[in-house]
Design a protein around this motif. Sequence first.
Motif, mmCIF file in Angstrom:
data_model
loop_
_atom_site.group_PDB
_atom_site.id
_atom_site.type_symbol
_atom_site.label_atom_id
_atom_site.label_comp_id
_atom_site.label_asym_id
_atom_site.label_seq_id
_atom_site.Cartn_x
_atom_site.Cartn_y
_atom_site.Cartn_z
ATOM 1 N N PRO A 1 14.992 12.537 10.683
ATOM 2 C CA PRO A 1 16.066 12.752 10.667
ATOM 3 C C PRO A 1 16.458 12.714 9.246
ATOM 4 C CG PRO A 1 15.762 12.201 12.937
ATOM 5 C CD PRO A 1 14.865 11.381 11.747
ATOM 6 N N MET B 1 1.064 -1.304 -0.276
ATOM 7 C CA MET B 1 0.298 -0.008 -0.001
ATOM 8 C C MET B 1 1.235 1.256 0.091
ATOM 9 S SD MET B 1 -2.881 -0.369 2.208
ATOM 10 C CE MET B 1 -2.913 -1.900 1.998
ATOM 11 N N SER C 1 0.160 12.637 5.563
ATOM 12 C CA SER C 1 -0.194 12.436 7.168
ATOM 13 C C SER C 1 1.284 11.845 7.450
ATOM 14 C CB SER C 1 -1.207 11.813 7.271
ATOM 15 O OG SER C 1 -0.766 10.175 7.232
ATOM 16 N N LEU C 2 1.954 12.164 6.554
ATOM 17 C CA LEU C 2 3.393 11.725 7.645
ATOM 18 C C LEU C 2 4.228 12.692 7.573
ATOM 19 C CD1 LEU C 2 4.199 8.743 5.221
ATOM 20 C CD2 LEU C 2 4.115 8.601 7.956
ATOM 21 N N LYS D 1 19.652 13.398 0.602
ATOM 22 C CA LYS D 1 19.842 12.189 -0.328
ATOM 23 C C LYS D 1 19.004 10.712 -0.124
ATOM 24 C CE LYS D 1 24.257 13.212 -2.655
ATOM 25 N NZ LYS D 1 25.699 12.943 -2.960
ATOM 26 N N SER D 2 18.347 10.153 -0.999
ATOM 27 C CA SER D 2 17.679 9.419 -1.099
ATOM 28 C C SER D 2 18.593 8.111 -1.972
ATOM 29 C CB SER D 2 16.412 8.942 -1.883
ATOM 30 O OG SER D 2 16.802 9.005 -3.012
ATOM 31 N N ALA E 1 2.609 4.866 0.889
ATOM 32 C CA ALA E 1 1.918 5.536 2.068
ATOM 33 C C ALA E 1 1.701 6.856 1.777
ATOM 34 C CB ALA E 1 4.220 5.651 2.467
ATOM 35 N N PRO E 2 0.442 7.225 2.628
ATOM 36 C CA PRO E 2 0.135 8.129 2.733
ATOM 37 C C PRO E 2 0.806 9.426 2.803
ATOM 38 C CG PRO E 2 -1.347 6.958 4.663
ATOM 39 C CD PRO E 2 0.457 5.881 3.572
ATOM 40 N N ARG E 3 0.959 10.514 1.534
ATOM 41 C CA ARG E 3 2.077 11.286 1.927
ATOM 42 C C ARG E 3 1.784 11.948 2.432
ATOM 43 N NH1 ARG E 3 6.140 8.661 -0.766
ATOM 44 N NH2 ARG E 3 5.600 6.967 -1.895
ATOM 45 N N TRP F 1 20.719 12.650 6.758
ATOM 46 C CA TRP F 1 21.587 13.443 6.868
ATOM 47 C C TRP F 1 22.250 14.814 7.481
ATOM 48 C CZ3 TRP F 1 23.299 9.050 7.453
ATOM 49 C CH2 TRP F 1 23.236 7.725 7.124
ATOM 50 N N ASN F 2 23.312 15.444 7.425
ATOM 51 C CA ASN F 2 23.235 16.505 8.323
ATOM 52 C C ASN F 2 23.440 17.246 7.216
ATOM 53 O OD1 ASN F 2 23.181 15.883 10.862
ATOM 54 N ND2 ASN F 2 24.852 15.691 11.354
ATOM 55 N N LEU G 1 6.548 13.037 9.559
ATOM 56 C CA LEU G 1 6.872 13.176 10.428
ATOM 57 C C LEU G 1 8.688 14.015 10.789
ATOM 58 C CD1 LEU G 1 6.382 9.081 10.552
ATOM 59 C CD2 LEU G 1 4.637 10.581 11.792
#
Lengths: 257, 492
Positions: A13, A1, A7-8, A20-21, A3-5, A15-16, A10
């Motif tokens: 954290p 499913m 509501s996320l 990057k993905s 992810a419901p973007r 990288w400082n 969150l």
Amino acid sequence: MAAPRASLNLVAPVWNGVTKSIRDLSSSVAPKGSQKKGKRLLQFLADRFYDVEALREYLLQKQVSKVHQENRSFTYIKERYGPYVAGAYFVLKQGGAVKFQGQEWIQSSGRRPSSLELLSFQAVPVESVDASDCAINYEGLDNLLALKELQSLSLQRCPHVDDWCLSRLYQLADSLQELSLAGCPRVSERGLACLHHLQNLRRLDISDLPAVSNPGLTQILMEEMLPNCEVLGADWAQGLKSRPEKQSQDTASPTPA
Amino acid sequence: MFRGAVHLCAGRGRLGRRLSTLRGGSALGWAGKVSEIKKTLQSVLPGGAWNSLYDTSHLPPEQSDVVIVGGGVLGLSVAYWLKRLEKQRGAIRVLVVERDHTYSQASTGLSVGGIRQQFSLPENIQLSLFSVNFLRNINDYLAVVDDPPLDLQFNPSGYLLLASEEGAAILESNVKVQRQEGAKVCLMSPEQLRNKFPWINTEGVALGSYGLEGEGWFDPWCLLQGLRRKVQAMGVHFCHGEVTRFVSSSNRMETTSGEEITLKRIHEVHVKMDHSVEYQPVECAIVINAAGAWSGRVAELAGIGKGPPGTLQGTKLPVEPRKRYVYVWHCPQGPGLESPLVADTSGVYFRRDGLGNNYLGGCSPTEEEEPDPENLEVDHDFFQNKVWPRLAWRIPAFESLKHPVPPQVRSAWAGYYDYNTFDQNGVVGPHPLVANMYFATGFSGHGLQQAPAVGRAVAEMVLEGRFQTINLNAFLFSRFFLGEKVQEHNIF
């Protein structure tokens, strides 16, 4: 499913300073515009179709397992020819360079290194390893930690070397004299803190570490931790700004960093 | 007649007015009408919430295979492993019920965040080793496509446990067990301690054990959010509500020895919404109690412990909330960057926090000094009277702050331990009588560091019926009835 973007929102954290993905870490240089459009289209499709999302997850897993495959330990070579040859073979396969005691540097050329040329060095300990820009990670470090007479190790710009890898380096404490971590994107001051085991270290290069939050302060603390070592890196005055009119106020109150 | 004519005119006027309003009404409200029709159509088509009376999107689904009570790190870990170990994609429907989505009182967010392998029970050591592997590869486990990777801010600085003369033998045997299980721990004599960590006062210390690898501390909030994000991507439903009732059925069964017992099976979980009397009965097959400090209350709802004392029916779940304080102070001349999490012989512990010479630590109170777990207020006198004197004795650098002003506590907070009053170790696995309630709680202060492994163990128990990776048969509920304590030495 998917992810419901919405509501996320969150606190995830990052990288400082470097967001990057995982895919971007090993992506080649491509024109920015077309890459962004492609990414957006894929994201759009992945949000709406389970199949596309599953496909993307599969591709991600494949990339991760590729790194793991490159870092497997060569137990057969180790048992047959000893740890030095195994370690040298590993470094050369990754694309680095190796120097045996009393010999010249052996660079890795484009083709696969044959163990034949290393066979003559079975009993000769490895003195220096240059693993710059190699995809070496925590598991791959096993091959290097067996080299008990290693004096110089260079891990410059290795994308997968992180704090966990640094916590393993205590096994080389007896012999290691020179260590370079310049440009590693995942090394932070928390990993640098566990270098205190390396009491024989004479030269440490911690310049250009993007994940370290305060390079100047880290430099000072590292110098305190390793009194016999020359720490190259950021200038300690880097983080300070000159405020001549407020100097008297600053010295009065204790300033926690 | 005149009146009749007036009425007629008025009526025609009204009619005329009505006609005109109709025409005028259709012109003005046309967009509104279209949107109304669109909304009704959308709710009728599949995918929409067809409930024209009221909005039910905040309610949990009416059916769910597994209901996990408690959305902290243990509950989310169980949800993650259930979805990961299921045989077919989307086979198991999981619902996580969390009462407080800000996690203001949850033990996870308030934890100091340490992880160590220095336990005395082999099960605990294995749980911790598995969890460290999980945390190291967290971006392989919890990767969500297109989301940034997680940075746990892990400090691999290790734990240093100090033992006096009496405890030295126990410490040595513990280290032997730890090394057998594969943990990298070394023993240090007082001389070696003085060489390595010159800021320790080694008077009264006979032996120290130092974790070289795989020990340290990390950011528990990051782990929680990473798990939440991944678990939502895997299709777990979240519900913001409180479990108030279990509806179960009972069966009278006979054991092999001829004794009659009552086996219960939970059929429905009533989830009450926040700030309202509205509740939703959720039909379920399995309930997982991961409610942390409040697991005892949830177990009581299921009828565990309601019976004559001394019998299996009368054995309660001995998990209750215990309050623990953590204080943060600043000391410019304190231990350097290399300092591990030091746990003293007296039970006081501290660690560094960041680059700025801030330290945080605390102490476990004795049984008589246990604070009231009613709220999370901090008692600063406890720091002055109990924590500081012992800390300053062990680390003289902290003592220097005593004169002329008392030590500066920068901040402090309190959190709950889900304290197992029986033997201070976790409860994992099904209840012998309530056949479909599984426990994952009672870890008394080391729940966070064992959460990934415990989640996997409970998921294996639910899906396969037995523990496969790590054998946690010693942590089953039945030990409370049989009186077999699995006690750990050196819990703080």
